[in-house]
Design a protein around this motif. Structure first.
Motif, PDB file in Angstrom:
ATOM      1  N   LYS A  22       0.848  -1.200   0.000  1.00 39.94           N
ATOM      2  CA  LYS A  22       0.000   0.000   0.000  1.00 39.94           C
ATOM      3  C   LYS A  22       0.882   1.248   0.000  1.00 39.94           C
ATOM      4  O   LYS A  22       1.998   1.219   0.524  1.00 39.94           O
ATOM      5  N   ALA A  36       0.079   9.272   1.042  1.00 35.84           N
ATOM      6  CA  ALA A  36      -1.030   9.587   0.144  1.00 35.84           C
ATOM      7  C   ALA A  36      -0.562  10.516  -0.970  1.00 35.84           C
ATOM      8  O   ALA A  36       0.305  11.371  -0.767  1.00 35.84           O
ATOM      9  N   TRP A  70       5.679   1.582  -1.471  1.00 40.85           N
ATOM     10  CA  TRP A  70       4.442   0.826  -1.257  1.00 40.85           C
ATOM     11  C   TRP A  70       4.814  -0.327  -0.338  1.00 40.85           C
ATOM     12  O   TRP A  70       5.675  -1.150  -0.662  1.00 40.85           O
ATOM     13  N   ASP A 115      -0.083   2.549  -7.949  1.00 38.74           N
ATOM     14  CA  ASP A 115      -0.844   3.780  -7.752  1.00 38.74           C
ATOM     15  C   ASP A 115      -1.591   3.687  -6.431  1.00 38.74           C
ATOM     16  O   ASP A 115      -1.227   2.873  -5.563  1.00 38.74           O
ATOM     17  N   ASP A 116      -2.637   4.487  -6.263  1.00 38.46           N
ATOM     18  CA  ASP A 116      -3.346   4.516  -4.979  1.00 38.46           C
ATOM     19  C   ASP A 116      -3.993   3.179  -4.617  1.00 38.46           C
ATOM     20  O   ASP A 116      -4.256   2.912  -3.441  1.00 38.46           O
TER      21      ASP A 116
END
Length: 243
Positions: A47, A51, A146, A184-185
């Motif tokens: 993850k 952000a 991540w 990505d997110d």
């Protein structure tokens, strides 16, 4: 094997491919790969540490840990040629470091110093199913990460580093050196390098079609027959491409 003998990335990713994939979400890629029969391409636990990190594309440079063994997982092992330090010095610019940490969450695989060196070498991102340490310092390096969180203890508290640029299992996904990684997110997705040419045009078309469908949604069109599109909707979509 010495650092010099370790394989570097033999196939730099085409800049045009990188730019195209930067415009395609990982969600779209999982859908396209599912249509190709690949269900297990999303790396569990990876993850975004921060952000708002950009979508990043690169070839996988793999690293592998195994469970800690007391005679091997020692602070002295950090000075060995076969260490995370040696692996970082073999990373080519533009790669994405993909680290198999077996999902261990109580030992940080990298801290601020190692991440700073990766950033200096031009590594595009770090992806792992494990955790990092020195989180404030890692964020300060500017290296996009991540991972599955952070922890204070060093890697040798729970892991033994084995090698780099070999097949690994990261987040339950088989990752081979030079596979393509997109982050990505929504996390990290793998495109097998052998399928890149087949996936790329399908992903571009999928994004284009879904953008058109969103326009139809904005115009008040109901979902049945629109998403997924029936034959009439497909015909309207194809006609829109000719305008």
């Amino acid at each position: 094997m010495s650092v010099e003998a370790q394989p570097l990335d033999p196939k730099p990713l085409d800049p045009g491919v990188i730019e195209t994939l930067k415009g395609i979400t990982t969600a779209t890629l999982t859908t396209v790969l599912l249509k190709k029969g690949l269900r297990n391409v999303w790396l569990r636990g990876a993850k975004p540490l921060k952000a708002g990190q950009p979508r990043i594309v690169g070839r996988a440079f793999t690293l592998r840990f195994v469970p800690a063994r007391e005679d091997l997982a020692t602070p002295e092992s950090w000075a060995s040629p076969k260490s995370t330090r040696g692996a970082i010095e073999a990373m080519p610019a533009g790669c994405i470091a993909v680290v198999d940490a077996m999902g261990v969450k109580d030992a940080g695989i990298f801290g601020d110093i190692l991440c700073a060196r990766m950033q200096k070498r031009g590594v595009a991102a770090l992806v792992t199913d494990g955790v990092v340490r020195d989180v404030a310092g890692v964020l300060g390096t500017g290296l996009p990460v991540w991972c599955d969180g952070y922890a204070a203890p060093p890697s040798v508290a729970g892991l033994t580093f084995v090698d780099w640029q070999e097949p690994i299992a990261c987040g339950g996904v088989a990752v081979f050196p030079n596979d393509i990684i997109v982050v990505d997110d929504d996390g990290a997705v793998l495109i097998p390098q052998a399928l890149l040419d087949a996936v790329l045009p399908l992903a571009v078309e999928q994004e284009r079609q879904e953008a058109w469908i969103m326009g139809e949604i904005d115009a008040g069109v109901p979902l049945p027959g629109l998403y997924p599109p029936n034959e009439a909707t497909k015909a309207r979509y194809e006609a829109s491409k000719k305008k």
